[in-house]
Design a protein around this motif. Structure first.
Motif, PDB file in Angstrom:
ATOM      1  N   ILE A 148       2.057  -1.246  -5.353  1.00 30.57           N
ATOM      2  CA  ILE A 148       1.987  -1.872  -4.027  1.00 30.57           C
ATOM      3  C   ILE A 148       0.916  -2.958  -4.016  1.00 30.57           C
ATOM      4  O   ILE A 148       1.132  -4.069  -3.507  1.00 30.57           O
ATOM      5  CB  ILE A 148       1.691  -0.817  -2.944  1.00 30.57           C
ATOM      6  N   ALA A 149      -0.247  -2.648  -4.591  1.00 28.30           N
ATOM      7  CA  ALA A 149      -1.335  -3.627  -4.625  1.00 28.30           C
ATOM      8  C   ALA A 149      -0.928  -4.871  -5.408  1.00 28.30           C
ATOM      9  O   ALA A 149      -1.137  -6.001  -4.946  1.00 28.30           O
ATOM     10  CB  ALA A 149      -2.587  -2.996  -5.243  1.00 28.30           C
ATOM     11  N   CYS A 150      -0.322  -4.688  -6.571  1.00 27.74           N
ATOM     12  CA  CYS A 150       0.099  -5.830  -7.401  1.00 27.74           C
ATOM     13  C   CYS A 150       1.177  -6.652  -6.702  1.00 27.74           C
ATOM     14  O   CYS A 150       1.171  -7.893  -6.769  1.00 27.74           O
ATOM     15  CB  CYS A 150       0.614  -5.342  -8.754  1.00 27.74           C
ATOM     16  N   THR A 151       2.093  -5.979  -6.017  1.00 27.59           N
ATOM     17  CA  THR A 151       3.167  -6.685  -5.316  1.00 27.59           C
ATOM     18  C   THR A 151       2.615  -7.531  -4.178  1.00 27.59           C
ATOM     19  O   THR A 151       2.961  -8.716  -4.032  1.00 27.59           O
ATOM     20  CB  THR A 151       4.196  -5.677  -4.767  1.00 27.59           C
ATOM     21  N   LEU A 152       1.749  -6.948  -3.369  1.00 26.16           N
ATOM     22  CA  LEU A 152       1.185  -7.671  -2.223  1.00 26.16           C
ATOM     23  C   LEU A 152       0.312  -8.836  -2.675  1.00 26.16           C
ATOM     24  O   LEU A 152       0.381  -9.936  -2.104  1.00 26.16           O
ATOM     25  CB  LEU A 152       0.384  -6.712  -1.343  1.00 26.16           C
ATOM     26  N   ILE A 155       2.566 -11.665  -3.883  1.00 26.48           N
ATOM     27  CA  ILE A 155       3.140 -12.426  -2.764  1.00 26.48           C
ATOM     28  C   ILE A 155       2.075 -13.328  -2.145  1.00 26.48           C
ATOM     29  O   ILE A 155       2.334 -14.502  -1.840  1.00 26.48           O
ATOM     30  CB  ILE A 155       3.719 -11.470  -1.708  1.00 26.48           C
ATOM     31  N   ALA A 156       0.865 -12.785  -1.971  1.00 28.54           N
ATOM     32  CA  ALA A 156      -0.218 -13.580  -1.384  1.00 28.54           C
ATOM     33  C   ALA A 156      -0.592 -14.755  -2.282  1.00 28.54           C
ATOM     34  O   ALA A 156      -0.788 -15.880  -1.811  1.00 28.54           O
ATOM     35  CB  ALA A 156      -1.433 -12.695  -1.133  1.00 28.54           C
ATOM     36  N   PHE A 157      -0.676 -14.505  -3.591  1.00 27.53           N
ATOM     37  CA  PHE A 157      -1.080 -15.557  -4.522  1.00 27.53           C
ATOM     38  C   PHE A 157      -0.034 -16.653  -4.611  1.00 27.53           C
ATOM     39  O   PHE A 157      -0.354 -17.808  -4.928  1.00 27.53           O
ATOM     40  CB  PHE A 157      -1.329 -14.958  -5.905  1.00 27.53           C
ATOM     41  N   SER A 158       1.220 -16.326  -4.334  1.00 30.67           N
ATOM     42  CA  SER A 158       2.294 -17.321  -4.409  1.00 30.67           C
ATOM     43  C   SER A 158       2.083 -18.458  -3.422  1.00 30.67           C
ATOM     44  O   SER A 158       2.583 -19.565  -3.621  1.00 30.67           O
ATOM     45  CB  SER A 158       3.652 -16.660  -4.150  1.00 30.67           C
ATOM     46  N   GLY A 159       1.346 -18.181  -2.350  1.00 28.48           N
ATOM     47  CA  GLY A 159       1.088 -19.219  -1.369  1.00 28.48           C
ATOM     48  C   GLY A 159       0.021 -20.206  -1.795  1.00 28.48           C
ATOM     49  O   GLY A 159      -0.138 -21.261  -1.171  1.00 28.48           O
ATOM     50  N   LEU A 160      -0.712 -19.874  -2.865  1.00 25.44           N
ATOM     51  CA  LEU A 160      -1.795 -20.736  -3.321  1.00 25.44           C
ATOM     52  C   LEU A 160      -1.340 -21.746  -4.363  1.00 25.44           C
ATOM     53  O   LEU A 160      -2.013 -22.756  -4.592  1.00 25.44           O
ATOM     54  CB  LEU A 160      -2.929 -19.889  -3.889  1.00 25.44           C
ATOM     55  N   GLY A 239      -6.273   1.593  -2.654  1.00 22.67           N
ATOM     56  CA  GLY A 239      -5.888   1.541  -1.245  1.00 22.67           C
ATOM     57  C   GLY A 239      -6.475   0.323  -0.542  1.00 22.67           C
ATOM     58  O   GLY A 239      -5.809  -0.325   0.275  1.00 22.67           O
ATOM     59  N   ALA A 240      -7.728  -0.011  -0.878  1.00 21.93           N
ATOM     60  CA  ALA A 240      -8.369  -1.191  -0.286  1.00 21.93           C
ATOM     61  C   ALA A 240      -7.644  -2.468  -0.694  1.00 21.93           C
ATOM     62  O   ALA A 240      -7.474  -3.392   0.116  1.00 21.93           O
ATOM     63  CB  ALA A 240      -9.837  -1.252  -0.718  1.00 21.93           C
ATOM     64  N   TRP A 241      -7.178  -2.527  -1.954  1.00 20.94           N
ATOM     65  CA  TRP A 241      -6.439  -3.697  -2.406  1.00 20.94           C
ATOM     66  C   TRP A 241      -5.075  -3.797  -1.724  1.00 20.94           C
ATOM     67  O   TRP A 241      -4.572  -4.894  -1.491  1.00 20.94           O
ATOM     68  CB  TRP A 241      -6.281  -3.678  -3.929  1.00 20.94           C
ATOM     69  N   CYS A 242      -4.472  -2.659  -1.415  1.00 16.64           N
ATOM     70  CA  CYS A 242      -3.207  -2.678  -0.669  1.00 16.64           C
ATOM     71  C   CYS A 242      -3.409  -3.280   0.715  1.00 16.64           C
ATOM     72  O   CYS A 242      -2.649  -4.150   1.154  1.00 16.64           O
ATOM     73  CB  CYS A 242      -2.640  -1.266  -0.545  1.00 16.64           C
ATOM     74  N   VAL A 243      -4.455  -2.829   1.397  1.00 18.21           N
ATOM     75  CA  VAL A 243      -4.754  -3.363   2.740  1.00 18.21           C
ATOM     76  C   VAL A 243      -5.149  -4.832   2.655  1.00 18.21           C
ATOM     77  O   VAL A 243      -4.662  -5.679   3.414  1.00 18.21           O
ATOM     78  CB  VAL A 243      -5.872  -2.535   3.411  1.00 18.21           C
ATOM     79  N   GLY A 244      -6.044  -5.145   1.706  1.00 19.72           N
ATOM     80  CA  GLY A 244      -6.469  -6.525   1.545  1.00 19.72           C
ATOM     81  C   GLY A 244      -5.326  -7.438   1.151  1.00 19.72           C
ATOM     82  O   GLY A 244      -5.230  -8.583   1.624  1.00 19.72           O
ATOM     83  N   GLY A 245      -4.432  -6.951   0.278  1.00 19.74           N
ATOM     84  CA  GLY A 245      -3.284  -7.749  -0.128  1.00 19.74           C
ATOM     85  C   GLY A 245      -2.362  -8.050   1.042  1.00 19.74           C
ATOM     86  O   GLY A 245      -1.827  -9.162   1.153  1.00 19.74           O
ATOM     87  N   ILE A 247      -3.258  -8.301   4.194  1.00 17.12           N
ATOM     88  CA  ILE A 247      -3.937  -9.312   5.019  1.00 17.12           C
ATOM     89  C   ILE A 247      -3.813 -10.698   4.381  1.00 17.12           C
ATOM     90  O   ILE A 247      -3.539 -11.695   5.061  1.00 17.12           O
ATOM     91  CB  ILE A 247      -5.414  -8.933   5.215  1.00 17.12           C
ATOM     92  N   LEU A 248      -3.994 -10.762   3.064  1.00 15.64           N
ATOM     93  CA  LEU A 248      -3.874 -12.039   2.364  1.00 15.64           C
ATOM     94  C   LEU A 248      -2.462 -12.605   2.462  1.00 15.64           C
ATOM     95  O   LEU A 248      -2.277 -13.826   2.560  1.00 15.64           O
ATOM     96  CB  LEU A 248      -4.271 -11.871   0.904  1.00 15.64           C
ATOM     97  N   CYS A 249      -1.458 -11.728   2.419  1.00 21.05           N
ATOM     98  CA  CYS A 249      -0.074 -12.186   2.566  1.00 21.05           C
ATOM     99  C   CYS A 249       0.115 -12.903   3.897  1.00 21.05           C
ATOM    100  O   CYS A 249       0.733 -13.977   3.970  1.00 21.05           O
ATOM    101  CB  CYS A 249       0.889 -11.006   2.483  1.00 21.05           C
TER     102      CYS A 249
END
Length: 261
Positions: A148-152, A155-160, A239-245, A247-249
């Protein structure tokens, strides 16, 4: 749900029709496992653990990184440049279906990659699979949170990425840097301290450590930097990376390229 599964089926068909993506996402971790297993054949760590048995954990985690982060961070900018996302946004299809389809595709690919790696590790290098339900339970939650963390984050990094052509040049070095510092290619405890501290900021290190607790004996926990598996901290960081990811998305994802406005 039917729409999400249908979209996931479309994503999988597109993936398997792209030979480059198939090789570098699914087969590359397997090839690395074979190469490293051959190079370090017969070499054992403290406690009688072979390097092949040690490295399989990192290769599985790298598979999650490849199918989640690398795959999405590269493929989404390419779709954006081609106008695919713009057309998706203009259809009546709910926007979340697009992301659900990506998630279904990533999950299926991660399962296939993991099965391939374990099959090679067991048949070629004699890896002993866990026999307790507790270890398989740990494998399940580490894999789910890590994926989940890697997926989110993918997706977030794709916008950069400025363009689809530039995405591989940006994403691949980041993935390699994380692999070299997170205990994928080298024993984590043997790395310089600054590398360990750097890697501890990112999910790959914790995925590797969590998976080591599954495939290595309990006696090996003392070989970890902290002297234990730190499963509680692993769950907290992932879990923190899932939440942070997530938000970044919401902050970085774009349906159109800059030239489209």
């Amino acid at each position: 749900m039917r729409l999400a599964l249908a979209q996931g089926n479309i994503e999988l068909k597109q993936f398997f029709r792209t030979k480059e993506a198939l090789v570098f996402t699914l087969l590359f971790p397997v090839m690395l496992m074979i190469v490293f297993g051959a190079i370090f054949s017969g070499i054992e760590l403290d406690g009688g653990i072979t390097l092949a048995q040690y490295f399989v954990n990192g290769m599985i985690a790298s598979g999650f990184l490849a199918t989640g982060f690398q795959n999405l961070a590269i493929s989404i900018p390419i779709e954006r440049d081609r106008g695919v996302l713009k057309r998706y946004r203009s259809t009546p299809m709910p926007k979340w279906i697009y992301f659900a389809g990506k998630s279904v595709s990533v999950t299926v690919l991660a399962v296939i990659a993991t099965i391939l790696l374990l099959a090679v590790a067991v048949t070629v290098y004699g890896l002993d699979l866990p026999t307790s339900a507790a270890k398989w339970g740990t494998f399940a939650w580490v894999s789910v949170l890590g994926l989940i963390a890697c997926t989110l984050v993918g997706i977030a990094f794709s916008g950069l990425a400025k363009s689809g052509r530039a995405a591989p040049a940006v994403v691949t070095p980041i993935a390699l840097l994380l692999q070299f510092t997170s205990g994928v290619f080298f024993e984590y405890g043997a790395l310089p301290q600054w590398m360990q501290q750097f890697a501890a900021l990112f999910p790959l290190k914790w995925m590797c450590q969590g998976l080591r607790s599954v495939f290595l004996p309990e006696s090996f926990a003392v070989q970890e930097v902290a002297g234990s598996w730190e499963l509680g901290r692993t769950a907290l960081v992932l879990g923190a990376w899932c939440v942070g990811g997530l938000i970044l998305c919401a902050l970085t994802f774009r349906w159109t390229s800059k030239r489209d406005g």
